[in-house]
Write a protein that holds these residues in place. Structure first.
Motif, PDB file in Angstrom:
ATOM      1  N   PRO A  42      37.547  53.677  36.049  1.00 13.85           N
ATOM      2  CA  PRO A  42      36.621  54.835  35.626  1.00 13.85           C
ATOM      3  C   PRO A  42      36.138  56.042  35.368  1.00 13.85           C
ATOM      4  O   PRO A  42      36.043  57.120  35.090  1.00 13.85           O
ATOM      5  CB  PRO A  42      36.446  53.559  34.399  1.00 13.85           C
ATOM      6  N   GLY A  43      35.534  55.846  36.905  1.00 16.12           N
ATOM      7  CA  GLY A  43      34.932  57.021  37.385  1.00 16.12           C
ATOM      8  C   GLY A  43      35.374  57.549  38.566  1.00 16.12           C
ATOM      9  O   GLY A  43      34.537  58.633  38.614  1.00 16.12           O
ATOM     10  N   GLY A  44      36.875  57.575  37.986  1.00 14.21           N
ATOM     11  CA  GLY A  44      37.498  58.552  38.882  1.00 14.21           C
ATOM     12  C   GLY A  44      37.513  57.992  40.424  1.00 14.21           C
ATOM     13  O   GLY A  44      36.951  58.027  40.578  1.00 14.21           O
ATOM     14  N   ASP A  45      38.989  59.083  40.890  1.00 11.50           N
ATOM     15  CA  ASP A  45      38.831  58.802  42.441  1.00 11.50           C
ATOM     16  C   ASP A  45      38.169  59.944  43.156  1.00 11.50           C
ATOM     17  O   ASP A  45      38.060  60.752  42.163  1.00 11.50           O
ATOM     18  CB  ASP A  45      40.926  59.474  43.059  1.00 11.50           C
ATOM     19  N   PRO A  46      37.561  59.752  43.919  1.00  8.41           N
ATOM     20  CA  PRO A  46      36.424  59.880  44.648  1.00  8.41           C
ATOM     21  C   PRO A  46      37.349  60.977  45.219  1.00  8.41           C
ATOM     22  O   PRO A  46      36.373  62.691  45.796  1.00  8.41           O
ATOM     23  CB  PRO A  46      36.428  59.483  46.220  1.00  8.41           C
ATOM     24  N   VAL A  76      46.241  57.317  34.762  1.00  4.38           N
ATOM     25  CA  VAL A  76      45.109  56.415  33.322  1.00  4.38           C
ATOM     26  C   VAL A  76      44.288  56.006  34.780  1.00  4.38           C
ATOM     27  O   VAL A  76      44.306  55.592  35.736  1.00  4.38           O
ATOM     28  CB  VAL A  76      46.321  55.413  32.738  1.00  4.38           C
ATOM     29  N   THR A  77      43.434  56.058  33.766  1.00  3.20           N
ATOM     30  CA  THR A  77      42.115  54.909  34.345  1.00  3.20           C
ATOM     31  C   THR A  77      42.550  53.294  33.935  1.00  3.20           C
ATOM     32  O   THR A  77      42.610  52.709  32.472  1.00  3.20           O
ATOM     33  CB  THR A  77      40.595  55.244  33.553  1.00  3.20           C
ATOM     34  N   LEU A  78      41.629  52.613  34.897  1.00  2.00           N
ATOM     35  CA  LEU A  78      41.666  51.072  34.774  1.00  2.00           C
ATOM     36  C   LEU A  78      41.063  50.339  35.451  1.00  2.00           C
ATOM     37  O   LEU A  78      40.959  51.001  36.696  1.00  2.00           O
ATOM     38  CB  LEU A  78      43.428  50.997  35.520  1.00  2.00           C
ATOM     39  N   ASP A  79      40.058  49.500  35.367  1.00  2.00           N
ATOM     40  CA  ASP A  79      38.994  49.251  35.977  1.00  2.00           C
ATOM     41  C   ASP A  79      39.501  47.403  36.390  1.00  2.00           C
ATOM     42  O   ASP A  79      39.600  46.431  35.947  1.00  2.00           O
ATOM     43  CB  ASP A  79      37.871  48.901  35.072  1.00  2.00           C
ATOM     44  N   LEU A  80      40.124  47.089  37.377  1.00  2.00           N
ATOM     45  CA  LEU A  80      41.181  45.984  38.071  1.00  2.00           C
ATOM     46  C   LEU A  80      39.710  45.081  38.116  1.00  2.00           C
ATOM     47  O   LEU A  80      40.534  43.988  38.676  1.00  2.00           O
ATOM     48  CB  LEU A  80      41.730  46.558  39.019  1.00  2.00           C
ATOM     49  N   GLN A  81      38.396  45.540  38.485  1.00  2.00           N
ATOM     50  CA  GLN A  81      37.519  44.222  37.990  1.00  2.00           C
ATOM     51  C   GLN A  81      37.233  43.361  37.083  1.00  2.00           C
ATOM     52  O   GLN A  81      36.741  42.353  37.182  1.00  2.00           O
ATOM     53  CB  GLN A  81      36.083  45.105  38.065  1.00  2.00           C
ATOM     54  N   ARG A  82      38.205  43.600  35.660  1.00  2.00           N
ATOM     55  CA  ARG A  82      37.721  43.536  34.658  1.00  2.00           C
ATOM     56  C   ARG A  82      39.287  43.083  34.090  1.00  2.00           C
ATOM     57  O   ARG A  82      40.170  43.184  34.626  1.00  2.00           O
ATOM     58  CB  ARG A  82      37.598  44.223  33.905  1.00  2.00           C
ATOM     59  N   SER A  83      39.078  41.948  33.725  1.00  2.00           N
ATOM     60  CA  SER A  83      40.369  40.897  33.549  1.00  2.00           C
ATOM     61  C   SER A  83      41.455  42.198  32.942  1.00  2.00           C
ATOM     62  O   SER A  83      42.155  41.939  33.037  1.00  2.00           O
ATOM     63  CB  SER A  83      40.103  39.704  32.712  1.00  2.00           C
ATOM     64  N   GLU A  84      40.955  42.380  31.519  1.00  2.00           N
ATOM     65  CA  GLU A  84      41.727  43.126  30.394  1.00  2.00           C
ATOM     66  C   GLU A  84      42.318  44.250  31.352  1.00  2.00           C
ATOM     67  O   GLU A  84      43.827  44.845  30.868  1.00  2.00           O
ATOM     68  CB  GLU A  84      40.508  43.893  29.019  1.00  2.00           C
ATOM     69  N   GLY A  85      41.940  45.168  32.343  1.00  2.00           N
ATOM     70  CA  GLY A  85      42.373  46.404  33.173  1.00  2.00           C
ATOM     71  C   GLY A  85      43.181  44.727  33.780  1.00  2.00           C
ATOM     72  O   GLY A  85      44.664  45.805  34.261  1.00  2.00           O
ATOM     73  N   ARG A  86      43.287  44.186  34.371  1.00  2.00           N
ATOM     74  CA  ARG A  86      44.382  43.470  36.121  1.00  2.00           C
ATOM     75  C   ARG A  86      45.103  43.352  34.890  1.00  2.00           C
ATOM     76  O   ARG A  86      46.101  43.308  35.368  1.00  2.00           O
ATOM     77  CB  ARG A  86      43.299  41.975  36.213  1.00  2.00           C
ATOM     78  N   GLU A  87      45.718  42.344  33.330  1.00  2.00           N
ATOM     79  CA  GLU A  87      46.638  42.324  32.767  1.00  2.00           C
ATOM     80  C   GLU A  87      47.116  43.352  32.163  1.00  2.00           C
ATOM     81  O   GLU A  87      48.772  44.256  32.224  1.00  2.00           O
ATOM     82  CB  GLU A  87      45.986  41.526  31.246  1.00  2.00           C
ATOM     83  N   LEU A  88      46.209  44.985  32.336  1.00  2.00           N
ATOM     84  CA  LEU A  88      47.726  45.932  32.319  1.00  2.00           C
ATOM     85  C   LEU A  88      47.755  46.118  32.732  1.00  2.00           C
ATOM     86  O   LEU A  88      49.152  47.027  32.787  1.00  2.00           O
ATOM     87  CB  LEU A  88      46.596  47.029  31.438  1.00  2.00           C
ATOM     88  N   PHE A  89      47.384  46.115  34.299  1.00  2.00           N
ATOM     89  CA  PHE A  89      48.593  46.443  35.278  1.00  2.00           C
ATOM     90  C   PHE A  89      48.984  45.444  35.426  1.00  2.00           C
ATOM     91  O   PHE A  89      50.114  46.617  35.597  1.00  2.00           O
ATOM     92  CB  PHE A  89      47.168  45.433  36.854  1.00  2.00           C
ATOM     93  N   GLY A 404      34.293  49.396  26.541  1.00  2.00           N
ATOM     94  CA  GLY A 404      34.242  48.596  27.295  1.00  2.00           C
ATOM     95  C   GLY A 404      33.590  48.982  28.764  1.00  2.00           C
ATOM     96  O   GLY A 404      34.087  47.938  29.455  1.00  2.00           O
ATOM     97  N   GLY A 405      34.579  49.753  28.985  1.00  2.00           N
ATOM     98  CA  GLY A 405      34.719  50.076  29.961  1.00  2.00           C
ATOM     99  C   GLY A 405      35.744  50.357  30.593  1.00  2.00           C
ATOM    100  O   GLY A 405      35.958  50.337  32.367  1.00  2.00           O
ATOM    101  N   VAL A 406      37.050  49.521  30.396  1.00  2.00           N
ATOM    102  CA  VAL A 406      37.838  49.058  30.916  1.00  2.00           C
ATOM    103  C   VAL A 406      39.110  49.938  31.089  1.00  2.00           C
ATOM    104  O   VAL A 406      39.881  50.418  32.290  1.00  2.00           O
ATOM    105  CB  VAL A 406      38.969  48.167  30.399  1.00  2.00           C
ATOM    106  N   ILE A 407      38.982  51.660  30.771  1.00  2.00           N
ATOM    107  CA  ILE A 407      40.026  52.215  30.824  1.00  2.00           C
ATOM    108  C   ILE A 407      38.913  53.614  30.736  1.00  2.00           C
ATOM    109  O   ILE A 407      37.645  53.842  30.486  1.00  2.00           O
ATOM    110  CB  ILE A 407      40.877  52.805  30.036  1.00  2.00           C
TER     111      ILE A 407
END
Lengths: 407, 421
Positions: A42-46, A76-89, A404-407
């Protein structure tokens, strides 16, 4: 992407979980028509902040290298540290052909998203991992960078001048070469998967790619002649003459690799400078005959080149079928009439920075032309399109993920 | 290890079943076939004695009195490992006809003769797609097959200079900086490989064959297009960074104990900087305002590098690398070819180098092919062999010519005689 001819990879879906090491891999596939979805935290690729940047209105800046390395992709943005993010992945990966990732080895497994888990839902999936040293071996956890991979891979020891420290090439070429190998290997694995119905895990080590692209100076040569290759200025160790020679207004690069080319060069030097010695038959034949006289012959050639402009040396040399080319600046490349006549550079519109010129196709397919389909995505630009329209999430669900900051 | 023709009956190599015909020389063309052969494709290399591959003109530097040794070049035997070798005098109509018959039974043609030569021989894409409509054909040349300079002569280092790479790379004190390994040959071959594989994927999914043209100049520029963007967008020459980075400092190559021994180091974050000071035995640098932030370290990069060098000179390269890596800092010895083969335990553990069979030397060590195909591992096969070594099997078994037909073609000079084994 209708109406125009489709790309060679149209219909292939790729997820890119890559940093600067892997972005060029996704670009190669996307410009060939694959649907490459770039996943960013969600913060973007450095690398969105890699300088130099260009103003993009209202005080914002866009990284020029990011714009180049991410053409034709959706984002798209996706937080893989969050279970919802992992599910989307997992959902995205279940319908993808290929996942490209450049995380530290073991990271995906620790998130429960390693190859073994992903293949459960999608047996045909190819997972391509790009890392400094590969997924196995005693250095797999070593930290890397383009510079460090260039050093350990063997390319720096043979780049530049013998009186300078070893040096790397511009534009992170260790990473670019690794990304190109990753694209090739991914396509091989996809072809194999199409035939066998079974994907695989592709393990790209940047160090190994560097060793491979610099292997002209590698173990084969060393074991053959017993000489460990080192830096040697601009002349290539096996070709005499070869190197950069100053002209009146810049430099050219000259290389002789065939006996015929030597004769043509000697004749040219003789005609233009009156030099007789250079015609001595003892200098004819393969480069090995001239090796003991390298510096001596360089004086004769320098005498010729110092009398000419770069343009004269280039055109005269090539009209004699001698491999003479200018040592170009970036400005000279951008203005090269040859590239212009081939239409190499592409104009691409960007909603924030306007129209920019990009380097174009590295290859030209007659039936499925390479092209830039769209400019690099802004952060999360395709969240709604992909999560709602394609994965079928409701508007409300996406808003909740966003809140929730997941995406 | 090698998949080969597995006894399970199922081909273990990714590209088994594909056939490639190569009309090629030097590295930029042959290296593409090298990768395809490693993955199990059958690669047939067509050579002509009237125009020998420049790498066949090799004179061993360890004994120049031997003269030209076409089968001893370490480059030739590497770039052509795993291939089949036939000899045709392509100036003869019968030879061109045989070449077309090979192409008719193949999937891919790769050629890197000078632009226009294949067409003149009667082997241009137009002719070849008539005998094989599904053909994927790649032509690679310095400038591509259109444009005013299309017939110009170039080698890899020429492209390095032409593309801008040599002016943009290296230390600001040097006008240009070149590799000893003809980098554009490698990077354009890798792009060619991607182009061919994408076209195969398209064909496999029902799209048919096509022609691909590659300019080594353009492929090389594409590979550092992100650097070119600075000129294209801002009209300023990109700064020569040498080993420096805009996002990390220290970031460079530092001298170590011994002759021409160096360690490359990248320190990206402030916490890495703190650890770095400890490893170097200079904890007091942590409090130095000159080095307190990335911006400060970048501003004082010159003095910082000089200070670091005084410390690294007291260490050996491998010891320093290990100490820095243990502290979580990216560091690596500037390895030579000898180091890679002899001192890199990691590459050895991964089985990176391959031992391959060489017809003149027995077994030789080859740099690995870095495709990392864990499910369908490849192998190099036999090192590049003599001219025409496989004439009998290719013309006999593959084209179905009788021994008499082959003899007649040899007598007519269309098939050139093979090297003595």
């Amino acid at each position: 992407m209708p109406t125009r001819p489709s790309g060679a990879l149209s219909g292939r879906r790729v997820l890119e979980l890559a940093d600067e090491k892997g972005a060029y891999c996704g670009k190669l596939l996307a410009d060939l028509g694959a649907d490459v979805i770039k996943l960013e935290p969600p913060g973007g690729d450095p690398s969105r902040r890699t300088p130099p940047t260009i103003q993009a209105g209202s005080g914002r800046e866009e990284s020029l290298s990011f714009l180049y390395l991410n053409t034709s992709k959706r984002g798209v943005t996706l937080d893989l540290q969050r279970s919802e993010g992992r599910e989307l992945f997992e959902k995205l990966a279940s319908s993808a052909d290929l996942v490209i990732e450049a995380l530290a080895p073991g990271t995906l497994e620790s998130l429960g998203l390693g190859y073994e888990s992903l293949r459960q839902a999608n047996a045909r999936l190819v997972l391509t991992s790009i890392s400094g040293f590969g997924q196995t071996g005693p250095h797999r956890a070593f930290r890397s960078s383009d510079l460090v991979a260039s050093a350990l891979g063997g390319s720096m020891a043979v780049t530049g001048d013998e009186t300078d420290p070893p040096v790397r090439l511009a534009g992170s070429q260790a990473h670019v070469a690794a990304a190109t190998v990753a694209a090739a290997s991914s396509l091989i694995a996809l072809l194999s998967s199409s035939v066998r119905g079974e994907g695989q895990h592709v393990d790209i080590s940047v160090q190994e790619v560097v060793a491979s692209v610099s292997h002209i100076c590698g173990v084969g040569k060393w074991l053959d002649d017993g000489i460990v290759p080192k830096r040697q200025g601009t002349g290539l160790f096996a070709s005499v003459p070869s190197g950069a020679y100053p002209c009146r207004d810049g430099s050219i690069y000259l290389m002789v690799n065939r006996p015929l080319h030597w004769k043509a060069l000697a004749q040219w030097v003789h005609e233009a400078t009156g030099n007789q010695e250079i015609l001595d038959p003892m200098f004819e034949g393969p480069s090995s005959n001239r090796l003991p006289y390298r510096e001596f012959l360089d004086l004769f050639i320098s005498d010729l080149m110092s009398r000419l402009s770069v343009e004269e040396a280039y055109r005269d040399g090539q009209s004699r079928h001698i491999a003479v080319t200018p040592v170009h600046s970036a400005a000279a490349v951008a203005a090269d009439p040859h590239l212009e006549s081939r239409g190499f550079f592409e104009e691409v519109d960007h909603p924030m920075v306007g129209r920019l010129t990009y380097p174009g196709a590295p290859y030209r397919h007659s039936k499925t032309p390479w092209r830039i389909y769209r400019c690099a995505p802004s952060l999360g630009q395709h969240n709604r399109e992909i999560f709602c329209d394609e994965l079928g999430l409701s508007e409300a669900a996406v808003q909740e993920l966003q809140a929730g900051g997941v995406i | 290890m090698p998949g080969g023709d597995g006894s399970s009956g199922e081909p273990a190599q990714a590209l088994a079943g594909l056939r490639v015909v190569e009309f090629s020389a030097a590295m930029a063309g042959p290296w593409i076939g090298r990768f395809l052969a490693w993955c199990g494709a059958e690669v047939i290399r067509v050579e002509s004695r009237s125009r020998p591959d420049v790498v066949r003109l090799y004179v061993p530097p360890w004994n120049p009195d031997l003269g030209i040794q076409p089968r001893l070049s370490p480059w030739f035997t590497d770039w052509n490992a795993g291939k089949h070798f036939v000899t045709l005098d392509l100036r003869q109509p019968l030879a061109v006809d045989l070449a077309k018959r090979l192409v008719a039974r193949s999937d891919i043609v790769i050629e890197n003769y000078s632009a226009g030569v294949m067409g003149k021989l009667g082997l241009g894409y137009e002719e070849l797609q008539q005998v094989n409509p599904g053909l994927v054909m790649l032509s690679s040349s310095g400038f591509g097959d259109t444009g005013p300079c299309r017939r110009y002569v170039t080698w890899g280092p020429n492209i390095e200079a032409l593309s801008g790479m040599s002016r943009l790379s290296g230390f600001p004190s040097r006008e240009c900086t070149l590799t000893q390994y003809a980098y554009p040959d490698a990077i354009s071959a890798l792009h060619g490989l991607v182009a061919v594989l994408a076209a195969l994927d398209y064909r496999h999914r029902g799209g048919g064959g096509q022609y691909i043209n590659l300019s080594q100049y353009e492929a090389t520029v594409a590979g550092f297009g992100h650097v070119m963007m600075e000129y294209l967008a801002l009209k300023q020459e990109p700064e020569k960074m040498g080993n420096r980075s805009r996002r990390a400092a220290p970031h460079g190559c530092y001298p170590c104990r011994g002759e021409d021994r160096w360690c490359a180091i990248s320190v990206a974050t402030d916490s890495e900087w703190e650890s770095f000071c400890s490893v170097l035995g200079r904890p007091e640098w942590r409090g130095e305002p000159r080095f307190a932030s990335l911006a400060a370290r970048l501003e004082h990069a010159e003095v910082l590098d000089a200070e670091i060098a005084t410390r690294t000179l007291m260490r050996t390269d491998y010891e320093l690398m290990t100490a820095l890596q243990e502290a979580g800092i990216a560091a690596g010895v500037v390895q030579t070819a000898e180091d890679l083969a002899r001192h890199d335990a990691h590459l050895a553990a991964r089985g990176f180098f391959e031992q391959i069979e060489h017809m003149a030397k027995g077994v030789v060590t080859a740099t690995g092919i870095p495709l990392g195909l864990s499910g369908t591992p490849g192998c190099s096969g036999r090192a590049g062999a003599g001219e025409g070594q496989d004439n009998d099997s290719v013309f006999g078994s593959l084209l179905g010519m009788t021994p008499e037909e082959v003899e007649r073609a040899v007598a007519a000079g269309a098939i050139e005689p093979a090297d003595e084994p």
